[in-house]
Design a protein around this motif. Structure first.
Motif, PDB file in Angstrom:
ATOM      1  N   LYS A   1       0.837  -1.213   0.000  1.00 30.46           N
ATOM      2  CA  LYS A   1       0.000   0.000   0.000  1.00 30.46           C
ATOM      3  C   LYS A   1       0.865   1.253   0.000  1.00 30.46           C
ATOM      4  CE  LYS A   1      -3.974  -2.044   2.390  1.00 30.46           C
ATOM      5  NZ  LYS A   1      -4.794  -2.022   3.637  1.00 30.46           N
ATOM      6  N   LYS A   2       1.917   1.229   0.809  1.00 28.43           N
ATOM      7  CA  LYS A   2       2.799   2.392   0.869  1.00 28.43           C
ATOM      8  C   LYS A   2       3.513   2.586  -0.463  1.00 28.43           C
ATOM      9  CE  LYS A   2       6.605   4.453   3.488  1.00 28.43           C
ATOM     10  NZ  LYS A   2       7.508   4.328   4.672  1.00 28.43           N
ATOM     11  N   ALA A   3       4.010   1.506  -1.045  1.00 27.02           N
ATOM     12  CA  ALA A   3       4.737   1.595  -2.314  1.00 27.02           C
ATOM     13  C   ALA A   3       3.842   2.140  -3.422  1.00 27.02           C
ATOM     14  CB  ALA A   3       5.278   0.215  -2.701  1.00 27.02           C
ATOM     15  N   ILE A   4       2.646   1.595  -3.528  1.00 28.16           N
ATOM     16  CA  ILE A   4       1.723   2.012  -4.594  1.00 28.16           C
ATOM     17  C   ILE A   4       1.273   3.451  -4.386  1.00 28.16           C
ATOM     18  CG2 ILE A   4      -0.571   1.593  -5.578  1.00 28.16           C
ATOM     19  CD1 ILE A   4      -0.018  -1.427  -5.035  1.00 28.16           C
ATOM     20  N   GLY A   5       1.021   3.835  -3.145  1.00 30.40           N
ATOM     21  CA  GLY A   5       0.644   5.217  -2.850  1.00 30.40           C
ATOM     22  C   GLY A   5       1.723   6.202  -3.258  1.00 30.40           C
ATOM     23  N   GLN A   6       2.975   5.844  -3.008  1.00 32.04           N
ATOM     24  CA  GLN A   6       4.084   6.716  -3.389  1.00 32.04           C
ATOM     25  C   GLN A   6       4.184   6.849  -4.905  1.00 32.04           C
ATOM     26  OE1 GLN A   6       7.421   4.853  -1.414  1.00 32.04           O
ATOM     27  NE2 GLN A   6       7.158   6.056   0.448  1.00 32.04           N
ATOM     28  N   VAL A   7       3.959   5.743  -5.625  1.00 30.58           N
ATOM     29  CA  VAL A   7       4.051   5.778  -7.080  1.00 30.58           C
ATOM     30  C   VAL A   7       2.920   6.612  -7.678  1.00 30.58           C
ATOM     31  CG1 VAL A   7       3.935   4.384  -9.187  1.00 30.58           C
ATOM     32  CG2 VAL A   7       5.304   3.601  -7.254  1.00 30.58           C
TER      33      VAL A   7
ATOM     34  N   MET B   1       9.919   0.962   5.839  1.00 32.67           N
ATOM     35  CA  MET B   1       8.923   1.274   6.851  1.00 32.67           C
ATOM     36  C   MET B   1       9.318   0.598   8.159  1.00 32.67           C
ATOM     37  SD  MET B   1       5.680  -0.972   5.455  1.00 32.67           S
ATOM     38  CE  MET B   1       4.557  -0.222   6.650  1.00 32.67           C
ATOM     39  N   ALA B   2       8.842   1.141   9.240  1.00 31.24           N
ATOM     40  CA  ALA B   2       9.189   0.619  10.559  1.00 31.24           C
ATOM     41  C   ALA B   2       8.564  -0.758  10.760  1.00 31.24           C
ATOM     42  CB  ALA B   2       8.711   1.574  11.639  1.00 31.24           C
ATOM     43  N   VAL B   3       9.286  -1.639  11.425  1.00 30.61           N
ATOM     44  CA  VAL B   3       8.772  -2.977  11.717  1.00 30.61           C
ATOM     45  C   VAL B   3       7.465  -2.879  12.493  1.00 30.61           C
ATOM     46  CG1 VAL B   3       9.211  -5.098  13.023  1.00 30.61           C
ATOM     47  CG2 VAL B   3      11.031  -4.088  11.642  1.00 30.61           C
ATOM     48  N   GLY B   4       7.371  -1.862  13.357  1.00 30.55           N
ATOM     49  CA  GLY B   4       6.162  -1.682  14.154  1.00 30.55           C
ATOM     50  C   GLY B   4       4.925  -1.356  13.345  1.00 30.55           C
ATOM     51  N   ASP B   5       5.106  -0.940  12.092  1.00 28.23           N
ATOM     52  CA  ASP B   5       3.968  -0.596  11.233  1.00 28.23           C
ATOM     53  C   ASP B   5       3.526  -1.752  10.340  1.00 28.23           C
ATOM     54  OD1 ASP B   5       3.946   1.986  12.238  1.00 28.23           O
ATOM     55  OD2 ASP B   5       5.282   2.755  10.683  1.00 28.23           O
ATOM     56  N   LEU B   6       4.213  -2.893  10.435  1.00 30.04           N
ATOM     57  CA  LEU B   6       3.867  -4.052   9.619  1.00 30.04           C
ATOM     58  C   LEU B   6       2.687  -4.808  10.216  1.00 30.04           C
ATOM     59  CD1 LEU B   6       7.484  -5.402   8.967  1.00 30.04           C
ATOM     60  CD2 LEU B   6       6.026  -4.213   7.308  1.00 30.04           C
TER      61      LEU B   6
ATOM     62  N   ASN C   1      14.889  -7.347  18.874  1.00 26.80           N
ATOM     63  CA  ASN C   1      14.618  -5.925  18.666  1.00 26.80           C
ATOM     64  C   ASN C   1      15.712  -5.238  17.845  1.00 26.80           C
ATOM     65  OD1 ASN C   1      12.192  -5.937  20.187  1.00 26.80           O
ATOM     66  ND2 ASN C   1      13.393  -5.884  22.093  1.00 26.80           N
ATOM     67  N   LYS C   2      16.574  -6.039  17.201  1.00 23.49           N
ATOM     68  CA  LYS C   2      17.701  -5.469  16.453  1.00 23.49           C
ATOM     69  C   LYS C   2      17.268  -4.866  15.120  1.00 23.49           C
ATOM     70  CE  LYS C   2      21.149  -8.612  18.437  1.00 23.49           C
ATOM     71  NZ  LYS C   2      22.155  -9.664  18.133  1.00 23.49           N
ATOM     72  N   LEU C   3      16.212  -5.422  14.509  1.00 14.99           N
ATOM     73  CA  LEU C   3      15.756  -4.929  13.210  1.00 14.99           C
ATOM     74  C   LEU C   3      14.611  -3.944  13.424  1.00 14.99           C
ATOM     75  CD1 LEU C   3      16.134  -5.191  10.129  1.00 14.99           C
ATOM     76  CD2 LEU C   3      14.351  -6.954  10.155  1.00 14.99           C
ATOM     77  N   GLU C   4      14.870  -2.673  13.138  1.00 12.19           N
ATOM     78  CA  GLU C   4      13.867  -1.635  13.360  1.00 12.19           C
ATOM     79  C   GLU C   4      13.095  -1.273  12.097  1.00 12.19           C
ATOM     80  OE1 GLU C   4      15.860   1.697  15.067  1.00 12.19           O
ATOM     81  OE2 GLU C   4      16.242   0.674  16.977  1.00 12.19           O
ATOM     82  N   ARG C   5      13.729  -1.445  10.908  1.00 14.47           N
ATOM     83  CA  ARG C   5      13.069  -1.107   9.648  1.00 14.47           C
ATOM     84  C   ARG C   5      13.269  -2.215   8.628  1.00 14.47           C
ATOM     85  NH1 ARG C   5      11.295   3.959   9.828  1.00 14.47           N
ATOM     86  NH2 ARG C   5      10.703   3.955   7.627  1.00 14.47           N
ATOM     87  N   VAL C   6      12.314  -2.350   7.723  1.00 13.69           N
ATOM     88  CA  VAL C   6      12.428  -3.282   6.619  1.00 13.69           C
ATOM     89  C   VAL C   6      12.404  -2.466   5.323  1.00 13.69           C
ATOM     90  CG1 VAL C   6      11.457  -5.276   7.786  1.00 13.69           C
ATOM     91  CG2 VAL C   6       9.919  -3.663   6.618  1.00 13.69           C
ATOM     92  N   TYR C   7      12.914  -3.075   4.231  1.00 14.33           N
ATOM     93  CA  TYR C   7      13.083  -2.349   2.966  1.00 14.33           C
ATOM     94  C   TYR C   7      12.427  -3.115   1.826  1.00 14.33           C
ATOM     95  CZ  TYR C   7      16.526  -0.037   5.874  1.00 14.33           C
ATOM     96  OH  TYR C   7      17.132   0.645   6.904  1.00 14.33           O
ATOM     97  N   PHE C   8      11.995  -2.374   0.798  1.00 15.15           N
ATOM     98  CA  PHE C   8      11.322  -2.993  -0.345  1.00 15.15           C
ATOM     99  C   PHE C   8      11.428  -2.070  -1.564  1.00 15.15           C
ATOM    100  CE2 PHE C   8       8.436  -0.681   2.381  1.00 15.15           C
ATOM    101  CZ  PHE C   8       7.771   0.193   1.519  1.00 15.15           C
ATOM    102  N   ASN C   9      11.367  -2.686  -2.754  1.00 17.14           N
ATOM    103  CA  ASN C   9      11.389  -1.933  -3.991  1.00 17.14           C
ATOM    104  C   ASN C   9       9.983  -1.390  -4.234  1.00 17.14           C
ATOM    105  OD1 ASN C   9      11.841  -0.950  -6.622  1.00 17.14           O
ATOM    106  ND2 ASN C   9      11.312  -2.935  -7.511  1.00 17.14           N
ATOM    107  N   LYS C  10       9.833  -0.072  -4.282  1.00 20.35           N
ATOM    108  CA  LYS C  10       8.509   0.523  -4.426  1.00 20.35           C
ATOM    109  C   LYS C  10       7.995   0.475  -5.857  1.00 20.35           C
ATOM    110  CE  LYS C  10       9.937   5.325  -5.215  1.00 20.35           C
ATOM    111  NZ  LYS C  10       9.483   5.361  -6.634  1.00 20.35           N
ATOM    112  N   GLY C  11       8.859   0.182  -6.832  1.00 22.45           N
ATOM    113  CA  GLY C  11       8.468   0.254  -8.226  1.00 22.45           C
ATOM    114  C   GLY C  11       8.532   1.713  -8.696  1.00 22.45           C
ATOM    115  N   LEU C  12       8.244   1.927  -9.972  1.00 23.22           N
ATOM    116  CA  LEU C  12       8.235   3.284 -10.526  1.00 23.22           C
ATOM    117  C   LEU C  12       6.903   3.556 -11.249  1.00 23.22           C
ATOM    118  CD1 LEU C  12      11.868   3.578 -11.944  1.00 23.22           C
ATOM    119  CD2 LEU C  12      10.912   4.788  -9.996  1.00 23.22           C
TER     120      LEU C  12
END
Length: 336
Positions: A236-242, A306-311, A325-336
């Motif tokens: 949802k975040k990726a598509i919204g940004q695009v 995005m923050a792990v807490g928002d998943l 608690n070592k991983l605070e953020r995760v990453y993904f390709n948002k597309g273009l």
């Protein structure tokens, strides 16, 4: 002492008694933490000249990039040759799948293709047949672009057909509806209906083209690039940004030329040479897109996070169980 340049990595070879730094071609040339760095990166990958590079040159660029990553590049390869190869590689190959993308779907084809379609769509906007044809042409092109620049998953023909039909219907309906509403308004108002139609279509086309991501989620990774699971919220975040980026991308090229053309048509030049209206509008749109395409691609990082807490709770629980608690953020390709 750590290397201050994030794009350099240590080579095993020794030159003049010192370790020779190697370029990390898995990363862009400029830092993607800043808008300026992202703008420079996309200014190269969206360069219209890249769309006219031969298949042979693209394959050679890919071979050089891959061989360099393995440390087996041809002797005497220079840094500039490597960066040029990476520029061509990034412009033509999908960042997630590594597949060579359709030429007209690449971001490097955005300016030459979009300026032509948009310029003509804005020139011939008054009659119903013209609206139908140019909105159809524009949405056909957008469908190819959206599919080519999806986050990574392949799609069936049935998955492609529904968003294409809905976006085209939405764009045509918006354009015809607004045209009927602004008949009594000043002529300049009518010139803005193509932009409203395109904006509405983007809000339909992109989410529907990537609907499987919304239902299944997209892969998210840790800061080392390891897959940790799929997230619908990340999709949802990726598509919204695009969607946001695409609307901002086309706004200057559809609003400013419309206003300028309204002024020009009241002057003597276009009254004397009316056939120049279309070419002038196409050039104006092209100038705007040349700047706005890389600028809008750079609004958000390609490797979004995005923050792990928002998943989703279940994915969050899985990540905490794996990383604590070592991983605070995760990453993904948002597309273009």
């Amino acid at each position: 002492m750590s290397n201050s340049n994030p794009n350099l990595q240590t080579d095993k070879g020794i030159v003049d008694g010192l370790q020779k730094p190697r370029i990390d071609l898995s990363k862009p040339r400029w830092s993607q933490e800043t808008f300026i760095g992202r703008f420079k990166h996309f200014l190269q990958t969206t360069d219209p000249r890249n769309a006219f590079v031969s298949e042979k040159q693209l394959d050679a660029a890919k071979d050089l990039v891959q061989s360099y990553k393995l440390g087996s590049e041809p002797p005497g390869t220079t840094e500039e040759q490597l960066w040029h190869a990476k520029k061509l590689y990034d412009s033509a190959f999908h960042p997630s799948t590594g597949e060579k993308m359709l030429t007209i779907g690449r971001m490097s084809a955005q300016v030459p293709c979009n300026m032509t379609i948009t310029g003509l769509m804005m020139t011939f906007y008054r009659t119903t047949p013209a609206v139908l044809f140019w909105q159809w042409a524009n949405q056909s092109f957008n469908a190819v672009v959206n599919y080519t620049n999806r986050s990574g998953k392949s799609m069936s023909y049935s998955e492609l057909a529904l968003p294409y039909v809905c976006a085209t219907t939405g764009a045509v309906g918006t354009a015809l509806g607004l045209n009927s509403l602004v008949k009594k308004a000043p002529p300049v108002i009518g010139r803005f209906t193509p932009f409203a139609a395109v904006a509405a279509a983007n809000c339909i086309n992109i989410p529907m083209m990537r609907q499987s991501e919304l239902t299944e989620g997209i892969m998210v990774q840790d800061n080392e690039g390891n897959n940790v699971g799929k997230s619908k919220k990340a999709a949802k975040k990726a598509i919204g940004q695009v969607v946001f980026s695409r609307i901002i991308m086309c706004a200057p090229g559809m609003i400013l030329p419309a206003w300028l053309m309204d002024k020009l048509e009241k002057g003597k030049f276009l009254k004397r040479y009316p056939y120049m209206g279309g070419p002038i509008q196409i050039v104006l749109v092209g100038i705007a897109l040349t700047v706005m395409t890389p600028a809008c691609c750079a609004i958000f990082p390609q490797k979004s996070s995005m923050a792990v807490g928002d998943l989703e709770p279940e994915l969050r629980t899985e990540i905490v169980g794996r990383y604590g608690n070592k991983l605070e953020r995760v990453y993904f390709n948002k597309g273009l």
